[in-house]
Design an enzyme around this catalytic site. Structure first.
Site, PDB file in Angstrom:
ATOM      1  CD  GLU A 184       2.832  16.669 -20.681  1.00 49.56           C
ATOM      2  OE1 GLU A 184       3.574  17.080 -20.541  1.00 49.56           O
ATOM      3  OE2 GLU A 184       2.835  16.425 -22.306  1.00 49.56           O
ATOM      4  CE1 TYR A 208       0.016  18.236 -24.538  1.00 51.41           C
ATOM      5  CE2 TYR A 208       0.214  20.200 -25.797  1.00 51.41           C
ATOM      6  CZ  TYR A 208       0.445  18.617 -25.553  1.00 51.41           C
ATOM      7  OH  TYR A 208       0.922  18.354 -26.832  1.00 51.41           O
ATOM      8  NE  ARG A 213     -10.878   3.680 -33.021  1.00 56.29           N
ATOM      9  CZ  ARG A 213     -11.371   2.554 -33.381  1.00 56.29           C
ATOM     10  NH1 ARG A 213     -12.920   2.667 -33.840  1.00 56.29           N
ATOM     11  NH2 ARG A 213     -10.951   1.612 -33.400  1.00 56.29           N
ATOM     12  CB  THR A 243     -10.425  -0.627 -26.522  1.00 57.25           C
ATOM     13  OG1 THR A 243     -11.313  -1.888 -26.375  1.00 57.25           O
ATOM     14  CG2 THR A 243      -9.049  -0.748 -26.749  1.00 57.25           C
ATOM     15  CG  ASP A 292      -6.663  -6.891 -23.826  1.00 53.83           C
ATOM     16  OD1 ASP A 292      -7.940  -6.177 -23.807  1.00 53.83           O
ATOM     17  OD2 ASP A 292      -5.850  -6.765 -24.617  1.00 53.83           O
ATOM     18  CE  LYS A 324     -11.692  -3.848 -29.641  1.00 54.89           C
ATOM     19  NZ  LYS A 324     -10.455  -3.394 -29.021  1.00 54.89           N
TER      20      LYS A 324
HETATM   21  N1  DSN Z   1      -8.325  -4.409 -33.590  1.00 54.26           N
HETATM   22  C1  DSN Z   1      -9.049  -5.080 -32.619  1.00 54.26           C
HETATM   23  C2  DSN Z   1     -10.197  -5.806 -33.039  1.00 54.26           C
HETATM   24  O1  DSN Z   1     -10.576  -5.697 -34.107  1.00 54.26           O
HETATM   25  O2  DSN Z   1     -10.291  -6.920 -32.367  1.00 54.26           O
HETATM   26  C3  DSN Z   1      -8.357  -5.542 -31.547  1.00 54.26           C
HETATM   27  O3  DSN Z   1      -7.221  -4.667 -31.058  1.00 54.26           O
END
Ligand code: DSN
Length: 422
Positions: free
Chosen positions: A59, A57, A238, A229, A203, A232
Site C-alpha cells: 500500500e 503487500y 488484466r 485497461t 477512456d 485489450k
Molecule cells: N468489457 C469491456 C468490453 O468488452 O468492451 C468493456 O469494459
C-alpha cells in the site's frame, strides 16, 4: 506439451482445476476469437503475471509505502510507471487500478462530488457503464447526462456534444467507449471541455494498443486524464492505468490509494511493465497497424456479403454488425457463431429496437487474430465463415456450423497463438 508438463505443481495439487485451465488453452487455441476487447498475451507477460510478487503487500507508492520489504516491488512499479510515461508521452502514470471500472471510479473521486453532473456516451450508443450510465454507481451517485451518435451516420455529432456540454456544464466529460468503430477526435472533445469548464477524460481502453503503436491519434496533450485497461489491444495482463497532466497527479494518486483501493496487485504491475516494454518495440507498431488493416479488410469483406455495419465500416480494431436486415437477432447469431468456433459478443446497436440482453447486433474485432499472424488476405475467409454461420443460424443448420468449426480449427492450427502451448 500437456497440462501435466506446463503446470506440474497445479496438476499435482488440483487436477480438477488444472484440467479446466488446460481445456481453456485448447479452446483459445482452436477457436477464432473475435471479441474486440480480448487478446493473447505473450508468454513473457504470462510469466511475469504469475510470480511471487503477489506475496507482497505494498500500500502506497514507490518510496512511500506502509509496509517494509519493498526493495524489489518499488522498482517493479517504478519501471511500469516510467514505461507508461514514455510510451504514451504523459507527465504522470498510476499503474495500480485493479481494472477499468475502478480506474474510472477513481476519476470521479478525484474530480467530482456525489450529485454532480457528469457526461459520457450512452451505453447503447457504444459508451461504457462507468461513463455515467444509470445502472452503474457512476450514474446513480452522479447525475449522468449522455450523448450518442447521429442516426443518419452512426458517427458522433460533435455539435450535439458541444450543445449538451454547454447546457449541462458537467464536472467531467468522458470520451471513448466500448463499441466505437471510428476514430475519436480528441481535439474536438478538448475544445468542448474547455468551453464547458469540464475535466476531460479519454477512456482509451479499447484503443490503447493502437495509440501506443501509432495507429490511432493520441489523446496525450489534449485531455486531462487518460484511463485505460491494459489487457485489450495493449496486450497486457488484466489491469488498468490512469495517466494525466502533472497538475492532476496528486488528485489521481490519492483517489486510487487510499481513496478506493488497498494494496496494488504487484504481479499484475509486473505483467503491465512487460507488456509496456513489448509495446515499445518496432514489432508492436507493425502489430497495431496490422490490427487496423485487418479490421478494414474484414469490414470490406462483410459489406460485400451484404452485412450492414454501424457507421458503414471501421477506422480501428472494431466492427459493429447490425443484423436487423438478416432476421437473426444478435444473441442467436453469437451463439451459433460460438458453435462454429467463432467467438463474438452480441451487442446493442445505436437506436436498437430490441432489449440489451437480446439486441440486434454483434461486435467483432481483430486484435486476437492479428496476434496470431492472420493478415488481410485471410479476412474474406473469416467474413465467409461469419456469413455462412449467420445463414446457418437462421435455418438452425447445425451440421453447417459443425463444418465451419472444422475449417476454423484447421486454419487456427496453422497460426499458433502467443502464450499458448503448441
Ligand atoms: N468489457 C469491456 C468490453 O468488452 O468492451 C468493456 O469494459
Amino acid at each position: 506439451m500437456t497440462a501435466h508438463h506446463r503446470q506440474p505443481a497445479l496438476y499435482a495439487t488440483d487436477p480438477e482445476l488444472a484440467a479446466l485451465v488446460s481445456a481453456e488453452e485448447t479452446l483459445q487455441a482452436e477457436t477464432l476469437r473475435l471479441i474486440p476487447s480480448e487478446n493473447y498475451v505473450s508468454a513473457a507477460v504470462l510469466e511475469a503475471s504469475g510470480t511471487v510478487l503477489q506475496n507482497k503487500y505494498s500500500e502506497g507508492y514507490p518510496g512511500r509505502r506502509y509496509y517494509e520489504g519493498q526493495q524489489n516491488v518499488d522498482r517493479v512499479e517504478a519501471l511500469a510507471v516510467e514505461r507508461a510515461k514514455g510510451l504514451f508521452g504523459v507527465d504522470h502514470a498510476n499503474v495500480q487500478p485493479y481494472s477499468g471500472s475502478p480506474a474510472n471510479l477513481a476519476v470521479y473521486l478525484a474530480f467530482a462530488k456525489p450529485g454532480d453532473t457528469v457526461m459520457g456516451m450512452a451505453l447503447p450508443m457504444g459508451g461504457h457503464l462507468t461513463h455515467g450510465w444509470g445502472v452503474s454507481a457512476t450514474g446513480s451517485w452522479f447525475r449522468g447526462v449522455q450523448y450518442g451518435v447521429s442516426a443518419d451516420t452512426g458517427l458522433i455529432d460533435y455539435d450535439a456534444v458541444r450543445a449538451l456540454a454547454l447546457a449541462e456544464r458537467p464536472k467531467i466529460i468522458f470520451c471513448g467507449g466500448t463499441a466505437l468503430p471510428r476514430t475519436i477526435d480528441f481535439e474536438a472533445f478538448a475544445s468542448i471541455a474547455e468551453e464547458a469548464g469540464s475535466v476531460l477524460v479519454a477512456d482509451v481502453a479499447h484503443i490503447a494498443g493502437l495509440i501506443a503503436g501509432g495507429a490511432h491519434p493520441s489523446p496525450a496533450g489534449h485531455v486531462d486524464v487518460i484511463s485505460t485497461t491494459t489487457h485489450k489491444t495493449l496486450r497486457g495482463p488484466r489491469g488498468a492505468m490512469l495517466m494525466c497532466k502533472e497538475e492532476h497527479a496528486k488528485a489521481i494518486d490519492k483517489a486510487v490509494f487510499p481513496g478506493l483501493q488497498g494494496g496494488p496487485h504487484n504481479q499484475t504491475t509486473a505483467g503491465i511493465a512487460v507488456a509496456l516494454h513489448e509495446a515499445a518495440q518496432p514489432s508492436f507498431v507493425s502489430y497495431a497497424h496490422a490490427v487496423v488493416a485487418n479490421a478494414k479488410a474484414l469490414a470490406a469483406a462483410l459489406l460485400e456479403r451484404g452485412f450492414d455495419l454501424v457507421s458503414g465500416g471501421t477506422d480501428n480494431h472494431l466492427i459493429l454488425i447490425d443484423l436487423t436486415g438478416k432476421d437473426v437477432p444478435g444473441k442467436v447469431a453469437a451463439k451459433a457463431l460460438d458453435r462454429a468456433g467463432i467467438v463474438v459478443n452480441y451487442n446493442t446497436v445505436p437506436f436498437d429496437p430490441r432489449k440489451p440482453f437480446d439486441p440486434s447486433g454483434i461486435r467483432i474485432g481483430t486484435p486476437s487474430l492479428t496476434s496470431r499472424g492472420l493478415t488481410a488476405a485471410h479476412m474474406p475467409v473469416v467474413a465467409d465463415w461469419i456469413s455462412r454461420a449467420v445463414d446457418a443460424a437462421a435455418k438452425a443448420d447445425e451440421p453447417a456450423l459443425a463444418g465451419i468449426r472444422a475449417e476454423v480449427s484447421e486454419l487456427m492450427a496453422a497460426f499458433p497463438a502467443p502464450g499458448l502451448p503448441l
